[in-house]
Design an enzyme around this catalytic site. Structure first.
Site, short mmCIF file in Angstrom:
data_model
loop_
_atom_site.label_atom_id
_atom_site.label_comp_id
_atom_site.label_asym_id
_atom_site.label_seq_id
_atom_site.Cartn_x
_atom_site.Cartn_y
_atom_site.Cartn_z
N TYR A 32 0.86 -1.18 0.00
CA TYR A 32 0.00 0.00 0.00
C TYR A 32 0.90 1.24 0.00
O TYR A 32 0.84 2.11 0.87
CB TYR A 32 -0.98 0.01 1.17
N HIS A 34 3.19 4.50 -0.45
CA HIS A 34 2.98 5.95 -0.51
C HIS A 34 4.34 6.62 -0.69
O HIS A 34 5.37 5.93 -0.77
CB HIS A 34 2.24 6.44 0.74
N GLY A 36 6.32 7.96 1.28
CA GLY A 36 7.33 7.57 2.27
C GLY A 36 8.12 6.37 1.77
O GLY A 36 9.36 6.36 1.79
N HIS A 37 7.38 5.36 1.29
CA HIS A 37 8.05 4.16 0.75
C HIS A 37 8.88 4.53 -0.49
O HIS A 37 10.00 4.07 -0.67
CB HIS A 37 7.01 3.12 0.32
N GLN A 61 3.78 -9.70 13.35
CA GLN A 61 3.98 -8.44 14.07
C GLN A 61 2.67 -7.78 14.47
O GLN A 61 2.67 -6.69 15.04
CB GLN A 61 4.87 -7.48 13.27
N GLY A 147 12.74 3.41 7.37
CA GLY A 147 12.35 4.81 7.57
C GLY A 147 12.42 5.23 9.03
O GLY A 147 12.13 4.45 9.93
N LYS A 149 10.41 7.17 10.30
CA LYS A 149 9.02 7.24 10.77
C LYS A 149 8.80 6.20 11.87
O LYS A 149 8.16 6.46 12.88
CB LYS A 149 8.08 7.00 9.58
N MET A 184 3.40 10.44 6.60
CA MET A 184 2.70 9.50 5.71
C MET A 184 2.71 8.11 6.32
O MET A 184 3.70 7.69 6.92
CB MET A 184 3.37 9.49 4.35
N ARG A 187 -1.65 3.53 7.29
CA ARG A 187 -2.78 3.55 8.23
C ARG A 187 -3.56 4.86 8.18
O ARG A 187 -4.67 4.91 8.72
CB ARG A 187 -2.30 3.25 9.65
P1 AMP Z 1 5.49 -0.18 6.26
O1 AMP Z 1 5.00 -0.55 4.90
O2 AMP Z 1 4.59 0.76 6.99
O3 AMP Z 1 5.93 -1.37 7.07
O4 AMP Z 1 6.82 0.67 6.02
C1 AMP Z 1 7.87 0.18 5.25
C2 AMP Z 1 9.07 1.08 5.40
O5 AMP Z 1 8.71 2.39 4.98
C3 AMP Z 1 9.55 1.19 6.85
O6 AMP Z 1 10.96 1.23 6.86
C4 AMP Z 1 8.95 2.48 7.30
O7 AMP Z 1 9.68 3.11 8.34
C5 AMP Z 1 9.04 3.30 6.03
N1 AMP Z 1 8.08 4.40 6.06
C6 AMP Z 1 6.76 4.33 6.31
N2 AMP Z 1 6.21 5.57 6.32
C7 AMP Z 1 7.23 6.44 6.08
C8 AMP Z 1 7.32 7.86 5.98
N3 AMP Z 1 6.26 8.64 6.12
N4 AMP Z 1 8.53 8.40 5.72
C9 AMP Z 1 9.62 7.62 5.59
N5 AMP Z 1 9.60 6.28 5.67
C10 AMP Z 1 8.42 5.69 5.92
#
Ligand code: AMP
Length: 283
Positions: A32, A34, A36-37, A61, A147, A149, A184, A187
């Site tokens: 999903y 965005h 950030g990814h 997790q 990230g 984040k 970002m 969720r």
């Molecule tokens: P997730 O898909 O939420 O598990 O996130 C995958 C990776 O993207 C993790 O390393 C997160 O820390 C990073 N990530 C998620 N949101 C952001 C963001 N807003 N800015 C930077 N990295 C992000």
């Protein structure tokens, strides 16, 4: 761009590229995607020859009470976004591939996983370190990026990589925010219009912390009290924690000096959001 679902096939791909001398970079995600990814992919792309993005919503997790089933998913959209970022491989395994019926092994980092989010999500980081270890063994990257984040997750993984002698360089990517400051997150999708507006309070409270620190406040208790008061003004915002910690050990501190991390988790309605800021005495 290849899509690989099978763990053996992924290992074979990585092994053959390692033998050719290619540098492999891994961007782990739960999909999903965005900005950030995508920012992590843009940091990784010039540093490696083959960039692998994993898309896997990791069941270990999530606690039984959490949002595993309703976690947003859209693989077709993720695929298109990865293509635009010049990803070489999406590793997209099924839960059965990663956790077959007879699965008994977990990786656990002690101490820092019991703090901050770990206090409220007791098995969360064990799930994270287990899946990241599996991804490291399957994808065999030279580099992996996480990230800021999810600051605690980043620290836990850095610790694990050091403790277990993984020969992998961990890179960190800065937090990417919406124009109004909300970090970002996949969720954010859960928020309705009013909640979305209220969710800015996380960022605003961190900006308040930054200002108070710049103005000379050094007492953590006082600062936390002011942040909590600020957040509490928003109806439907329920604070899980507001902490000021050492950015390396994640242990709480009482007097701020040098670099400190302000981290928080706040429910907006039913949606749990996290955010953080690193403060430096000269910033
Ligand atoms: P997730 O898909 O939420 O598990 O996130 C995958 C990776 O993207 C993790 O390393 C997160 O820390 C990073 N990530 C998620 N949101 C952001 C963001 N807003 N800015 C930077 N990295 C992000």
């Amino acid at each position: 761009m290849k899509i690989i679902r099978d763990t053996n096939q992924m290992q074979n791909y990585s092994e053959s590229h390692r033998q050719k001398g290619n540098i492999l970079g891994l961007v782990p995600t739960m999909g999903y995607l965005h900005e950030g990814h995508l920012s992590l992919m843009r940091i990784m792309r010039p540093r490696c020859d083959k960039m692998i993005v994993s898309v896997f919503v990791n069941p270990t997790q999530f606690a039984p009470s959490e949002d595993l089933d309703r976690y947003p998913r859209d693989f077709e959209r993720d695929r298109q976004l990865c293509q635009l970022e010049k990803v070489d491989v999406i590793f997209y395994p099924s839960a059965d591939q990663m956790y077959p019926m007879s699965y008994y092994t977990y990786v656990n980092v002690d101490k820092m996983t019991k703090l901050l989010c770990g206090k409220y999500r007791p098995n969360h980081f064990k799930g994270v370190t287990t899946i990241v270890t599996k991804l490291f063994n399957i994808v065999k990257p030279h580099l992996a990026i996480f990230g800021e984040k999810d600051y605690q997750q980043l620290r836990v993984i850095q610790q694990m990589v050091n403790d277990l002698n993984f020969n992998i360089q961990i890179i960190n990517g800065p937090i990417v925010r919406e124009p109004d400051g909300l970090a970002m997150s996949s969720r954010n999708e859960y928020l309705n219009k009013e909640e979305r507006e209220k969710a800015i309070v996380l960022y605003k409270s961190l900006q308040l912390a930054k200002k108070l620190y710049a103005d000379g406040e050094r007492d953590c208790l006082k600062l936390k009290r002011k942040i909590k008061k600020f957040i509490s003004k928003i109806q439907d915002a329920k604070i899980e924690y507001v902490e000021i910690v050492d950015p390396i050990t994640l242990q709480s501190i009482t007097i701020m000096k040098g670099e400190v991390l302000v981290a928080l988790a706040v429910y907006i309605g039913k949606t749990r959001l996290i955010d953080n800021i690193t403060l430096r005495s000269h910033s």
